[in-house]
Design a protein around this motif. Structure first.
Motif, PDB file in Angstrom:
ATOM      1  N   GLU A  30       3.095   7.740   5.751  1.00  0.00           N
ATOM      2  CA  GLU A  30       2.166   8.862   5.728  1.00  0.00           C
ATOM      3  C   GLU A  30       2.752  10.028   6.516  1.00  0.00           C
ATOM      4  O   GLU A  30       3.158   9.876   7.667  1.00  0.00           O
ATOM      5  CB  GLU A  30       0.814   8.441   6.324  1.00  0.00           C
ATOM      6  N   ALA A  31       2.806  11.212   5.880  1.00  0.00           N
ATOM      7  CA  ALA A  31       3.419  12.377   6.511  1.00  0.00           C
ATOM      8  C   ALA A  31       2.478  13.094   7.478  1.00  0.00           C
ATOM      9  O   ALA A  31       2.922  13.624   8.498  1.00  0.00           O
ATOM     10  CB  ALA A  31       3.897  13.358   5.440  1.00  0.00           C
ATOM     11  N   ASN A  32       1.199  13.116   7.154  1.00  0.00           N
ATOM     12  CA  ASN A  32       0.215  13.855   7.942  1.00  0.00           C
ATOM     13  C   ASN A  32      -0.125  13.092   9.217  1.00  0.00           C
ATOM     14  O   ASN A  32      -0.734  12.026   9.171  1.00  0.00           O
ATOM     15  CB  ASN A  32      -1.043  14.077   7.101  1.00  0.00           C
ATOM     16  N   ARG A  33       0.235  13.618  10.381  1.00  0.00           N
ATOM     17  CA  ARG A  33       0.014  12.882  11.634  1.00  0.00           C
ATOM     18  C   ARG A  33      -1.469  12.681  11.927  1.00  0.00           C
ATOM     19  O   ARG A  33      -1.839  11.730  12.612  1.00  0.00           O
ATOM     20  CB  ARG A  33       0.690  13.588  12.799  1.00  0.00           C
ATOM     21  N   ILE A  74       3.071   1.210   9.978  1.00  0.00           N
ATOM     22  CA  ILE A  74       2.815   2.591   9.563  1.00  0.00           C
ATOM     23  C   ILE A  74       4.002   3.449   9.981  1.00  0.00           C
ATOM     24  O   ILE A  74       4.415   3.425  11.143  1.00  0.00           O
ATOM     25  CB  ILE A  74       1.523   3.132  10.195  1.00  0.00           C
ATOM     26  N   ILE A  75       4.549   4.193   9.042  1.00  0.00           N
ATOM     27  CA  ILE A  75       5.702   5.057   9.303  1.00  0.00           C
ATOM     28  C   ILE A  75       5.289   6.497   9.057  1.00  0.00           C
ATOM     29  O   ILE A  75       4.872   6.852   7.948  1.00  0.00           O
ATOM     30  CB  ILE A  75       6.895   4.684   8.396  1.00  0.00           C
ATOM     31  N   ASN A  76       5.379   7.325  10.088  1.00  0.00           N
ATOM     32  CA  ASN A  76       5.013   8.739   9.973  1.00  0.00           C
ATOM     33  C   ASN A  76       6.201   9.525   9.410  1.00  0.00           C
ATOM     34  O   ASN A  76       7.089   9.938  10.137  1.00  0.00           O
ATOM     35  CB  ASN A  76       4.612   9.277  11.349  1.00  0.00           C
ATOM     36  N   THR A  77       6.210   9.723   8.102  1.00  0.00           N
ATOM     37  CA  THR A  77       7.302  10.435   7.445  1.00  0.00           C
ATOM     38  C   THR A  77       6.860  10.940   6.086  1.00  0.00           C
ATOM     39  O   THR A  77       5.984  10.348   5.440  1.00  0.00           O
ATOM     40  CB  THR A  77       8.528   9.527   7.276  1.00  0.00           C
ATOM     41  N   ALA A  78       7.452  12.036   5.651  1.00  0.00           N
ATOM     42  CA  ALA A  78       7.322  12.455   4.263  1.00  0.00           C
ATOM     43  C   ALA A  78       8.319  11.628   3.455  1.00  0.00           C
ATOM     44  O   ALA A  78       9.405  11.304   3.936  1.00  0.00           O
ATOM     45  CB  ALA A  78       7.632  13.932   4.125  1.00  0.00           C
ATOM     46  N   VAL A  79       7.951  11.273   2.235  1.00  0.00           N
ATOM     47  CA  VAL A  79       8.811  10.458   1.380  1.00  0.00           C
ATOM     48  C   VAL A  79       9.114  11.239   0.110  1.00  0.00           C
ATOM     49  O   VAL A  79       8.224  11.820  -0.513  1.00  0.00           O
ATOM     50  CB  VAL A  79       8.138   9.118   1.028  1.00  0.00           C
ATOM     51  N   GLN A 138       2.769   1.454   0.416  1.00  0.00           N
ATOM     52  CA  GLN A 138       1.899   2.571   0.057  1.00  0.00           C
ATOM     53  C   GLN A 138       2.422   3.871   0.654  1.00  0.00           C
ATOM     54  O   GLN A 138       2.841   3.921   1.801  1.00  0.00           O
ATOM     55  CB  GLN A 138       0.479   2.318   0.575  1.00  0.00           C
ATOM     56  N   VAL A 139       2.381   4.921  -0.163  1.00  0.00           N
ATOM     57  CA  VAL A 139       2.737   6.263   0.296  1.00  0.00           C
ATOM     58  C   VAL A 139       1.540   7.176   0.049  1.00  0.00           C
ATOM     59  O   VAL A 139       1.119   7.356  -1.093  1.00  0.00           O
ATOM     60  CB  VAL A 139       3.967   6.826  -0.438  1.00  0.00           C
TER      61      VAL A 139
END
Length: 333
Positions: A152-155, A176-181, A120-121
């Motif tokens: 998910e980009a938003n911390r 969970i990976i904190n990154t913009a995709v 999921q992104v």
């Protein structure tokens, strides 16, 4: 009465292998199973095999590539294609023609044994549409465990995800990976605009806004920057291509479900999937009229044999891998 469905069927293009256990697609014949659904009419013998032409042949397709090839079931001389079309759109249309995303997930969850996988992104804590009940075992129709990766980009939303998935993170069934995709990263980080928690947190009416962050330089990001003073916050976040993030998260070669909700950036993310390495069974994205690279996405899905479905006006579209569709309607590939 079955709801309107927009479908496109293409040749099953060959894909490379990521691991020896991965079974690639290849151009192959498609035949109805020995026991046909009643809607098909006269049953075909196992030897009456056909190859789907490269084209949009069921009803309609937004893919420029498919339209340019001029394929249309209504004018096809191939009776087998007409039978397949009738299975989904005849007077006794197969129940699959009206399936919602939840019904497709129920069917996919019933295939095979062992844990299922979702990538999921874009998400927001407890407001996670169909993904939350899958991962937390709350869906009564899912007999097997679901595992997954959430990018998910938003911390601020990452913190909410950690709160929502305490048990799953502890058990190792979710990462969970904190990154913009996106499809292309021009640097290791990028600017990402999000609703300011200080401005919006106290308003229950506008909690949905917390899921609306996007890349600052995107078309939608530029529109968000017209919000009033203090309503937005700019973050610098890691940038990862879809292929890189999927590999980083050890996403399976054939995940059951890919879900993207990225404020008109969905097509950038999905076109970044390397379909020679990953072959999702079901893909869904958010339906927004200003989605960037929409035609590029539809063309790519079409080129890799996916069936694109839109059940209702305004509903989010999704794409089904062809062998999954044929299994659902009682046909084999």
């Amino acid at each position: 009465m079955a709801r309107r469905v927009v479908l496109a069927v293409a040749v099953l293009l060959g894909c490379g292998m990521l691991m020896s256990a991965f079974v690639p697609f290849s151009p192959m014949a498609i035949r109805p199973a020995d026991q046909q659904p009643a809607a098909l009419g006269t049953a075909m013998t196992p030897d009456d095999r056909i190859v789907l032409p490269s084209g949009c042949c069921i009803l309609h397709c937004d893919s420029n590539v498919a339209i340019a090839e001029g394929q249309n079931c209504s004018s096809s001389n191939n009776q087998s294609l007409k039978m397949l079309s009738y299975t989904l759109h005849g007077s006794n249309a197969h129940r699959v023609a009206g399936w919602s995303i939840k019904e497709w997930l129920k069917f996919i969850g019933s295939l095979g044994v062992g844990a299922k996988f979702v990538f999921q992104v874009g998400s927001f804590g407890a407001f996670l549409d169909e993904v939350l009940p899958l991962l937390k075992g709350m869906d009564p129709y899912q007999a097997q465990q679901w595992q997954g990766v959430n990018a998910e980009a938003n911390r601020y939303n990452v913190d909410k995800l950690k709160e929502a998935y305490v048990e799953q993170l502890s058990a190792g069934t979710l990462r969970i990976i904190n990154t913009a995709v996106t499809d292309v990263c021009h640097a290791s980080t990028l600017k990402f605009v999000v609703p300011s928690p200080a401005f919006w947190e106290g308003s229950d009416k506008f909690k949905w806004k917390f899921g609306t962050g996007t890349i600052k330089d995107s078309e939608n990001g530029q529109k968000m920057q017209t919000w009033g003073e203090g309503q937005l916050e700019e973050l610098e976040v890691p940038c990862g291509t879809t292929d890189y993030v999927m590999r980083l998260g050890n996403v399976r070669e054939s995940p059951e479900f890919v879900q993207v909700d990225a404020e008109s950036h969905d097509a950038h993310i999905l076109t970044g999937i390397d379909f020679t390495k990953f072959s999702p069974k079901l893909i869904r994205w958010e339906s927004l009229p200003n989605m960037e690279k929409k035609n590029t996405l539809l063309d790519k899905l079409y080129s890799h044999g996916y069936v694109t479905i839109k059940t209702d006006v305004g509903a989010d579209p999704f794409a089904v891998r062809p062998d999954v569709l044929f299994a659902a309607v009682g046909m084999t590939v």
